[in-house]
Design a protein around this motif. Structure first.
Motif, PDB file in Angstrom:
ATOM      1  N   SER A   1      40.479  45.583  39.831  1.00 64.22           N
ATOM      2  CA  SER A   1      40.136  46.342  41.082  1.00 64.22           C
ATOM      3  C   SER A   1      39.545  47.587  40.689  1.00 64.22           C
ATOM      4  O   SER A   1      38.823  47.989  41.639  1.00 64.22           O
ATOM      5  CB  SER A   1      41.308  46.233  41.621  1.00 64.22           C
ATOM      6  OG  SER A   1      42.243  47.134  41.249  1.00 64.22           O
TER       7      SER A   1
ATOM      8  N   TYR B   1      34.340  42.713  42.434  1.00 62.98           N
ATOM      9  CA  TYR B   1      35.788  42.435  42.245  1.00 62.98           C
ATOM     10  C   TYR B   1      36.080  41.584  43.473  1.00 62.98           C
ATOM     11  O   TYR B   1      35.845  41.933  44.700  1.00 62.98           O
ATOM     12  CB  TYR B   1      36.443  43.903  42.231  1.00 62.98           C
ATOM     13  CG  TYR B   1      37.974  43.232  42.384  1.00 62.98           C
ATOM     14  CD1 TYR B   1      38.719  42.675  41.372  1.00 62.98           C
ATOM     15  CD2 TYR B   1      38.825  43.794  43.440  1.00 62.98           C
ATOM     16  CE1 TYR B   1      39.940  42.355  41.597  1.00 62.98           C
ATOM     17  CE2 TYR B   1      40.024  43.526  43.521  1.00 62.98           C
ATOM     18  CZ  TYR B   1      40.839  42.692  42.736  1.00 62.98           C
ATOM     19  OH  TYR B   1      42.229  42.597  42.521  1.00 62.98           O
TER      20      TYR B   1
ATOM     21  N   PRO C   1      39.359  39.649  45.122  1.00 60.86           N
ATOM     22  CA  PRO C   1      40.901  39.657  44.832  1.00 60.86           C
ATOM     23  C   PRO C   1      41.275  38.179  44.725  1.00 60.86           C
ATOM     24  O   PRO C   1      42.116  38.051  43.794  1.00 60.86           O
ATOM     25  CB  PRO C   1      41.244  40.327  45.960  1.00 60.86           C
ATOM     26  CG  PRO C   1      40.178  41.148  46.508  1.00 60.86           C
ATOM     27  CD  PRO C   1      38.920  40.649  45.998  1.00 60.86           C
TER      28      PRO C   1
END
Length: 646
Positions: free
Chosen positions: A185, A363, A365
């Motif tokens: 992240s 990124y 998640p």
């Protein structure tokens, strides 16, 4: 490829508007010299294939189908590995397939979009699409297995050098993997700057270790002759065939050369492979062969036992860092492939965060968390890298075999190659990949079922989503009112209020359901009504000159189409600032965005099996919000719901 904020704003087949003609090649120029880019490519592109020496030779002789440690088989396997790298990596990927780029981008989905764009038909043929989706599904399996097998094989060096530390290997690997996924992240832009130099050191080290071992038995160089592989198959055909199931580990990661082409360009990747990576791998495999011929007991870990005692711990650290880099590269690749699949309509919307201003640094998640759980489970279940390599081979060989079908379409339909030239080349690729795939299928009971199960599961999700969206769009299109008719009738039958209303629409035909619901319940229209369709094109990037099209419908109604490439961020407010043909400029504080949110009701209608309809409804409920996906201001969004059957 239209993008519908109401139904599911993740992109679909090209229907909103014709793809504009694009003259230039590639969206982004590759800055810096070829040498600098080549070093960067060594760090990102070659981590997977570069760490193969950690386990390829060991598992070929000591894996699920053991081979005798004699000159016939050792020379034969090294010859097989070398010529596989020459044919599969150098000829197939570096020389041929990398020429098939979609404006500089590579990979199965980019290739599918390229085929669609130039084939003269509006829709991909069903078989080619399914093959491309299954190749993508296998890639996700590869993304789960690579970090597990790479880090495990590197850290197992602890048990080679210090056997009493064996029980600590799995906990240490799990800890490293958790740390690796936790830092995703934060972005990898800064970390990536160190990848190239570290991998340079790694390849230099394995080259030197290989040369030292070769020097002790120089005649091992003759193993590069293809006649040794032929001799092995002639004298021991069955074991030679089974050995291909492990020997293919020497070319794992070959498909990454193509998928990562957009980050570095074709030339730097070719330079890296031919001038540095290939020679390093060949020298190390020859060194391991020399060691095994001289010291058969070194089969426990021919890679680590190449090192003299004083260099064992530095080698362990360097190899572990290389394995982590290989894992990082494949995780980043999974993010990139997911972004493409979302935009092309094969995966539901997901939250995508940009970790730097550099293109491609994203990124996701959900993908990160899912990969982390899967990788850790693989490590805990299989325990040893030699157990995991059985699973590894099928994912790799399956993806390579599918690439042959896509390449065949490119050679005949796009490049118009002569039959006498294309058929022998494709025959060579199909024969070699089929042999490798067949050998790996014998390992299904030993773990090969894992990537197949993953592939089938992901394939089901991707095809269910794509088919469900198609059915839902068809349902929503039934009975739609032409926008021209609606604009004239609504103008005189509803009160007009100040401001701008943007209604998101999946296609440029008909009236969006949010607009119908708004006038039905609120009985008002804004002074300016913009019907907006976001269209994802079959190319990575769209020229600014082709970014939008505006049509004035009269009476304050406008039809606006925004175009994005499948690698671009769909930031609608930012793009609207540059639209000047919709009357006055857009001001976000005076603009309201109306989105449709559909609730699906599974039905007995023909189209999809009921269980797939329920699966699609679940995927739709859990997709990221259109507001977040399009970067819409949270305080300017109105959602209007409806129920539909598919």
């Amino acid at each position: 490829m239209s993008n519908d904020a109401g139904a599911n704003a993740d992109g679909e087949g090209a229907s909103a508007s014709p793809t504009p003609a694009v003259a230039h090649h590639g969206h982004h120029e590759h800055h810096g010299g070829a040498l600098k880019l080549a070093v960067g490519a060594i760090g990102v592109v070659f981590g997977d294939i570069g760490t193969s020496p950690l386990y390829a030779m060991r598992d070929t002789f000591a894996g699920h189908h053991r081979l005798p440690l004699d000159p016939l088989h050792i020379y034969g396997i090294v010859s097989l590995m070398f010529w596989s790298m020459m044919v599969i990596v150098t000829l197939k990927y570096v020389t041929v397939i990398m020429r098939a780029d979609n404006r500089g981008e590579g990979g199965s989905l980019a290739l599918l979009a390229l085929i669609n764009k130039h084939s003269g038909v509006k829709k991909w043929s069903g078989g080619i699409v399914l093959l491309g989706i299954f190749a993508t599904s296998l890639f996700y399996g590869d993304s789960m297995i690579t970090p597990a097998v790479s880090v495990l094989s590197a850290i197992e060096g602890l048990a080679v050098y210090q056997p009493h530390l064996g029980p600590a290997v799995v906990p240490l690997v799990v800890g490293i993997l958790i740390f690796l996924f936790m830092i995703q992240s934060r972005g990898t832009a800064k970390v990536a700057a160190f990848f190239g130099p570290i991998m340079l050191v790694y390849f230099a080290v394995i080259s030197v270790l290989g040369v030292i071992s070769i020097a002790a038995m120089p005649e091992v160089i003759s193993a590069l002759s293809p006649h040794h592989a032929v001799t092995m198959f002639v004298q021991d055909p069955w074991r030679g065939f089974l050995a291909m199931g492990s020997a293919v580990l020497a070319v794992t990661g070959a498909e990454a050369l193509y998928a990562d082409m957009g980050h570095f360009g074709r030339k730097p990747i070719r330079i890296s492979w031919l001038a540095f990576v290939l020679p390093a791998l060949v020298l190390n495999y020859l060194g391991q062969a020399s060691l095994l011929l001289r010291t058969p007991d070194a089969l426990a870990s021919p890679f680590y036992l190449l090192a003299p005692e004083w260099f064992q711990w530095p080698l362990l650290i360097i190899a572990s860092m290389a394995a982590i880099i290989a894992s990082q590269a494949v995780i980043t690749g999974a993010f990139s492939v997911t972004q493409q699949a979302i935009q092309l309509g094969f995966i539901p919307r997901m939250t995508i965060r940009h970790t730097s201003l550099q293109a491609g640094q994203i990124y996701i998640p959900v993908i990160n968390f899912g990969l982390m759980i899967a990788v850790i489970l693989l490590v805990l279940v299989f325990q040893r890298s030699s157990n995991l390599t059985a699973a590894y081979g099928i994912a790799v060989t399956g993806a390579m075999a599918i690439d042959n079908f896509l390449l065949a379409v490119v050679l005949f339909q796009l490049w118009k190659w002569k039959t006498w030239l294309a058929v022998p080349l494709l025959g060579l690729f199909f024969a070699l990949d089929a042999a490798y795939l067949g050998a790996n299928l014998t390992k299904i009971p030993d773990g090969g079922w894992v990537p197949l199960m993953m592939g089938v599961g992901i394939f089901t999700l991707l095809t269910t989503w794509s088919k469900g969206r198609q059915l839902m769009r068809a349902n929503m299109a039934e009975g739609t009112i032409p926008i021209e008719v609606f604009a004239k009738s609504a103008h005189s039958s509803a009160a007009r209020v100040p401001g701008t209303a943007v209604f998101m629409a999946s296609t440029d035909l008909g009236v969006p359901s949010a607009l119908l619901h708004n006038i039905k319940h609120n009985k008002v229209l804004h002074e300016r009504v913009v019907i907006l369709t976001v269209a994802i094109q079959g190319m990575p990037y769209v020229d600014e000159a082709d970014r939008f099209t505006v049509k004035d419908m009269g009476n304050g109604f406008y039809r606006l189409i925004l175009r994005y490439g499948f690698l671009e961020e769909t930031d609608v407010p930012e793009t609207l600032k540059r639209v000047t043909m919709c009357g006055e400029p857009f001001q976000m504080m005076k603009t309201s965005f109306f989105l449709s949110r559909q609730t699906l009701l599974p039905s007995a209608k023909p189209g999809m099996a009921l269980w797939r309809e329920k699966l699609f409804a679940w995927m739709l409920r859990n997709a990221a919000s259109a507001m977040e996906f399009f970067r819409l201001p949270t305080n300017r969004v109105v959602e209007l719901g409806s129920q539909i059957e598919i």
